[in-house]
Design an enzyme around this catalytic site. Structure first.
Site, PDB file in Angstrom:
ATOM      1  N   SER A 172      -1.314  33.079  -1.313  1.00 17.19           N
ATOM      2  CA  SER A 172      -2.634  32.459  -1.432  1.00 17.19           C
ATOM      3  C   SER A 172      -2.393  30.962  -1.558  1.00 17.19           C
ATOM      4  O   SER A 172      -1.302  30.534  -1.958  1.00 17.19           O
ATOM      5  CB  SER A 172      -3.362  32.979  -2.675  1.00 17.19           C
ATOM      6  OG  SER A 172      -4.461  32.150  -3.010  1.00 17.19           O
ATOM      7  N   THR A 177      11.403 -13.834 -31.192  1.00 19.49           N
ATOM      8  CA  THR A 177      10.459 -12.820 -31.656  1.00 19.49           C
ATOM      9  C   THR A 177       9.104 -13.502 -31.798  1.00 19.49           C
ATOM     10  O   THR A 177       9.026 -14.677 -32.168  1.00 19.49           O
ATOM     11  CB  THR A 177      10.882 -12.226 -33.011  1.00 19.49           C
ATOM     12  OG1 THR A 177      10.974 -13.268 -33.983  1.00 19.49           O
ATOM     13  CG2 THR A 177      12.239 -11.534 -32.903  1.00 19.49           C
ATOM     14  N   HIS A 178       8.035 -12.787 -31.468  1.00 16.48           N
ATOM     15  CA  HIS A 178       6.682 -13.357 -31.490  1.00 16.48           C
ATOM     16  C   HIS A 178       6.556 -14.561 -30.549  1.00 16.48           C
ATOM     17  O   HIS A 178       5.729 -15.449 -30.777  1.00 16.48           O
ATOM     18  CB  HIS A 178       6.260 -13.779 -32.906  1.00 16.48           C
ATOM     19  CG  HIS A 178       6.333 -12.689 -33.914  1.00 16.48           C
ATOM     20  ND1 HIS A 178       5.291 -11.834 -34.173  1.00 16.48           N
ATOM     21  CD2 HIS A 178       7.352 -12.304 -34.737  1.00 16.48           C
ATOM     22  CE1 HIS A 178       5.643 -10.962 -35.108  1.00 16.48           C
ATOM     23  NE2 HIS A 178       6.890 -11.226 -35.462  1.00 16.48           N
ATOM     24  N   SER A 187       4.358 -21.283  -2.254  1.00 17.45           N
ATOM     25  CA  SER A 187       3.027 -21.882  -2.186  1.00 17.45           C
ATOM     26  C   SER A 187       2.773 -22.437  -0.797  1.00 17.45           C
ATOM     27  O   SER A 187       3.680 -22.944  -0.134  1.00 17.45           O
ATOM     28  CB  SER A 187       2.905 -23.010  -3.222  1.00 17.45           C
ATOM     29  OG  SER A 187       1.678 -23.695  -3.066  1.00 17.45           O
ATOM     30  N   SER A 188       1.509 -22.329  -0.397  1.00 11.80           N
ATOM     31  CA  SER A 188       1.113 -22.897   0.893  1.00 11.80           C
ATOM     32  C   SER A 188       0.745 -24.369   0.765  1.00 11.80           C
ATOM     33  O   SER A 188       0.574 -25.051   1.780  1.00 11.80           O
ATOM     34  CB  SER A 188      -0.087 -22.119   1.450  1.00 11.80           C
ATOM     35  OG  SER A 188      -1.196 -22.262   0.569  1.00 11.80           O
ATOM     36  N   ASN A 200      -2.828  33.865   9.230  1.00 14.10           N
ATOM     37  CA  ASN A 200      -3.092  34.511   7.940  1.00 14.10           C
ATOM     38  C   ASN A 200      -2.230  35.745   7.731  1.00 14.10           C
ATOM     39  O   ASN A 200      -1.585  35.905   6.690  1.00 14.10           O
ATOM     40  CB  ASN A 200      -4.569  34.889   7.819  1.00 14.10           C
ATOM     41  CG  ASN A 200      -5.486  33.695   7.847  1.00 14.10           C
ATOM     42  OD1 ASN A 200      -5.870  33.225   8.912  1.00 14.10           O
ATOM     43  ND2 ASN A 200      -5.842  33.174   6.671  1.00 14.10           N
ATOM     44  N   GLU A 220       6.686  -9.788  -9.855  1.00 12.83           N
ATOM     45  CA  GLU A 220       5.244  -9.577  -9.726  1.00 12.83           C
ATOM     46  C   GLU A 220       4.933  -8.257  -9.024  1.00 12.83           C
ATOM     47  O   GLU A 220       4.044  -7.506  -9.433  1.00 12.83           O
ATOM     48  CB  GLU A 220       4.615 -10.746  -8.970  1.00 12.83           C
ATOM     49  CG  GLU A 220       4.634 -12.052  -9.765  1.00 12.83           C
ATOM     50  CD  GLU A 220       4.324 -13.265  -8.905  1.00 12.83           C
ATOM     51  OE1 GLU A 220       4.044 -13.088  -7.688  1.00 12.83           O
ATOM     52  OE2 GLU A 220       4.363 -14.391  -9.430  1.00 12.83           O
ATOM     53  N   LYS A 244       7.965 -25.003  -4.205  1.00  9.31           N
ATOM     54  CA  LYS A 244       7.652 -24.044  -5.273  1.00  9.31           C
ATOM     55  C   LYS A 244       8.183 -22.661  -4.895  1.00  9.31           C
ATOM     56  O   LYS A 244       8.015 -22.201  -3.772  1.00  9.31           O
ATOM     57  CB  LYS A 244       6.144 -23.974  -5.491  1.00  9.31           C
ATOM     58  CG  LYS A 244       5.726 -23.238  -6.758  1.00  9.31           C
ATOM     59  CD  LYS A 244       4.212 -23.383  -6.964  1.00  9.31           C
ATOM     60  CE  LYS A 244       3.790 -22.886  -8.335  1.00  9.31           C
ATOM     61  NZ  LYS A 244       4.009 -21.440  -8.489  1.00  9.31           N
ATOM     62  N   VAL A 245       8.832 -22.004  -5.840  1.00  7.98           N
ATOM     63  CA  VAL A 245       9.350 -20.654  -5.649  1.00  7.98           C
ATOM     64  C   VAL A 245       8.838 -19.789  -6.787  1.00  7.98           C
ATOM     65  O   VAL A 245       8.888 -20.193  -7.954  1.00  7.98           O
ATOM     66  CB  VAL A 245      10.887 -20.639  -5.610  1.00  7.98           C
ATOM     67  CG1 VAL A 245      11.399 -19.216  -5.434  1.00  7.98           C
ATOM     68  CG2 VAL A 245      11.402 -21.532  -4.489  1.00  7.98           C
ATOM     69  N   ASN A 246       8.353 -18.619  -6.459  1.00  5.50           N
ATOM     70  CA  ASN A 246       7.731 -17.744  -7.462  1.00  5.50           C
ATOM     71  C   ASN A 246       8.555 -16.471  -7.697  1.00  5.50           C
ATOM     72  O   ASN A 246       9.297 -16.040  -6.806  1.00  5.50           O
ATOM     73  CB  ASN A 246       6.325 -17.363  -7.012  1.00  5.50           C
ATOM     74  CG  ASN A 246       5.399 -18.560  -6.913  1.00  5.50           C
ATOM     75  OD1 ASN A 246       5.544 -19.525  -7.661  1.00  5.50           O
ATOM     76  ND2 ASN A 246       4.461 -18.518  -5.988  1.00  5.50           N
ATOM     77  N   SER A 272      -8.557  23.027  -4.271  1.00  2.05           N
ATOM     78  CA  SER A 272      -7.456  23.989  -4.247  1.00  2.05           C
ATOM     79  C   SER A 272      -6.384  23.601  -3.252  1.00  2.05           C
ATOM     80  O   SER A 272      -5.237  24.037  -3.361  1.00  2.05           O
ATOM     81  CB  SER A 272      -7.981  25.380  -3.883  1.00  2.05           C
ATOM     82  OG  SER A 272      -8.497  25.366  -2.554  1.00  2.05           O
ATOM     83  N   GLY A 273      -6.759  22.806  -2.239  1.00  5.57           N
ATOM     84  CA  GLY A 273      -5.831  22.481  -1.164  1.00  5.57           C
ATOM     85  C   GLY A 273      -5.822  23.507  -0.055  1.00  5.57           C
ATOM     86  O   GLY A 273      -4.920  23.514   0.785  1.00  5.57           O
TER      87      GLY A 273
END
Length: 496
Positions: free
Chosen positions: A161, A209-210, A340-341, A153, A353, A346-348, A120-121
């Protein structure tokens, strides 16, 4: 068997000094079940402390968005109670002052309650009530835990409530996050994609396409599709947001409004609308909004739909940019960090991602929201913390993801026009334009012959004797294939 008298005591005796040190670090607060030790300087009270003891599950705290939302709800309720003569003006003003502090984020560290607790929280509602009461004590020169001049209260929770205020706060938190963060980020990304589409409207490329070559399209038309997808999500999300504007506030325990005065719901929701700037109103059927949270499910579904489109767009862009030598290589993405290490240079496509990962998380969050809502039983759904945790996480992820994707990928992406032109010139699907002139079967023969002999379609049609090179150039003009172009073609049989 071991003699029980030999067993060590479960808790070793504590020295007087240790007991005094503990007493200095804590204070005793009482609730309806008795007294508990609370950190001396904490603004929360006994019920919050019990929650910390019995619900030590995971690392997820109740969403910070719920603190401001609940503070707005509490202030609105105080104003309604004062307007009906149930709460003295001095107490209303004190509640309003503290709620203003809470809404500004001043005491976020005083809300340590975890998501994984009562469905209920209730402990979070009491966390809010206790912080408001104790902060009021602090401001009034009274001891923490004294419940003077405000009782958590009797005063702070008057006419309320958890069962109606928690879902009301869920709605408020979601609407405010959508208006302040999600929709602006979505509009900005959509506009950025549209600008790219406008810039690239004349760059012709091979369509696909495909995952196979298809007729020509412009890069601008392709990105026009992306911009259009996001444009369509804006009214969908706005409509889902509007479904959250009706609140169950004033329903109290089950929707009947027990312990409220007539008209409290209207007064409280009107005050909340003014305080928040949202168009909130009281729900006519509070039972529906307390026994289930269908409008939150609809909003979560809108987020899922947006995530699905963003996932497709990000995947398309990183596929079109794959390479740079062994892939499609149509786009150059911004080079933000080494990829990349071990592989120098290399570049991503890291922004794509990140966006696709968070999109999958949003889809998973939606599943949890749907399951939580459907699992609710009888007169109150007991999956509220689960639902708002997932919805606010989705809102945050989508906002942050879209902002990063726009700033660090979309705005810096550039086409490789030379490569696009070379690929287009050698595309076998250019023979599609030949069908009205030499017929479908002969056009297919041209394509197969070109592929088998590593030829361009132009050389192939000449080798087969179906058309001259000059006739091919007139018919297979890529720009003519971007719109209906029958009038631009020579009549059938006049290829040579």
């Amino acid at each position: 068997m071991t003699d029980p008298t030999d067993a060590p005591a479960p808790f070793p005796a504590r020295s007087a000094e240790a007991q005094q040190a503990t007493a200095a670090r804590t204070r005793r607060e009482a609730d309806s079940m008795g007294a508990v030790e609370v950190p001396a300087d904490a603004l929360w009270g006994a019920q919050t402390q019990r929650s910390l003891e019995f619900f030590t599950i995971g690392h997820d705290l109740m969403p910070r968005e719920m603190i401001e939302a609940y503070a707005l709800v509490k202030q609105a309720c105080a104003e309604a109670n004062a307007a009906q003569g149930r709460l003295p003006a001095a107490k209303r003003d004190l509640i309003a002052r503290v709620c203003g502090e809470l809404a500004s984020g001043k005491f976020n560290d005083m809300f340590p309650v975890h998501v994984w607790m009562t469905g209920s929280g209730t402990q979070f509602n009491m966390n809010v009530n206790e912080v408001i009461a104790n902060r009021a004590s602090q401001l009034s020169g009274e001891p923490l835990g004294s419940k003077k001049p405000l009782h958590p209260n009797d005063d702070v929770n008057m006419s309320q409530s958890t069962n109606d205020t928690f879902p009301a706060a869920m709605h408020v938190a979601t609407v405010l996050a959508a208006d302040r963060h999600l929709l602006p980020a979505l509009r900005a990304l959509q506009a950025s994609l549209q600008r790219k589409a406008d810039q690239w409207r004349d760059i012709v490329k091979v369509g696909r396409t495909h995952l196979q070559d298809a007729v020509p399209i412009t890069l601008g038309q392709e990105w026009e599709g992306y911009a259009g997808m996001l444009a369509e999500h804006i009214p969908r999300i706005e409509a889902a947001r509007d479904g959250l504007l009706a609140l169950p506030l004033g329903g109290t325990a089950l929707g009947t409004g027990v312990n409220t005065a007539p008209g409290f719901d209207r007064l409280a929701c009107a005050a909340l609308a003014r305080l928040s700037g949202g168009n909130f109103t009281h729900a006519g059927n509070k039972f529906a909004l307390m026994g289930a949270h269908d409008t939150l499910v609809a909003f979560s579904a809108a987020l899922r739909g947006l995530a699905a489109s963003l996932n497709k767009i990000a995947n398309d862009i990183r596929l079109l940019a794959c390479g740079p030598r062994a892939g499609l290589g149509e786009l150059h993405l911004p080079e933000n960090e080494p990829g990349s290490s071990i592989m120098p240079g290399k570049v991503n496509p890291t922004q794509a991602e990140a966006l696709t990962m968070l999109c999958l998380q949003v889809m998973a969050n939606d599943t949890a929201v749907v399951m939580g809502n459907s699992a609710g039983m009888l007169d109150m759904n007991a999956y509220k913390p689960l639902m708002i945790h997932n919805i606010t996480q989705s809102l945050t992820l989508l906002h942050d993801g879209m902002e990063n994707f726009r700033k660090f990928l979309v705005e810096g992406t550039q086409p490789d026009e030379g490569h696009l032109g070379t690929v287009l010139d050698h595309s076998l699907i250019m023979v599609t334009a030949l069908s009205p002139v030499i017929g479908y079967d002969r056009a297919a023969q041209v394509a197969h012959h070109a592929l088998a002999h590593h030829m361009s379609p132009r050389d192939s049609v000449e080798a087969l004797g179906f058309m001259t090179g000059e006739a091919y150039d007139r018919v297979a003009e890529p720009r003519l294939m971007l719109h209906p172009n029958l009038k631009a073609r020579p009549a059938k049989g006049q290829g040579k």
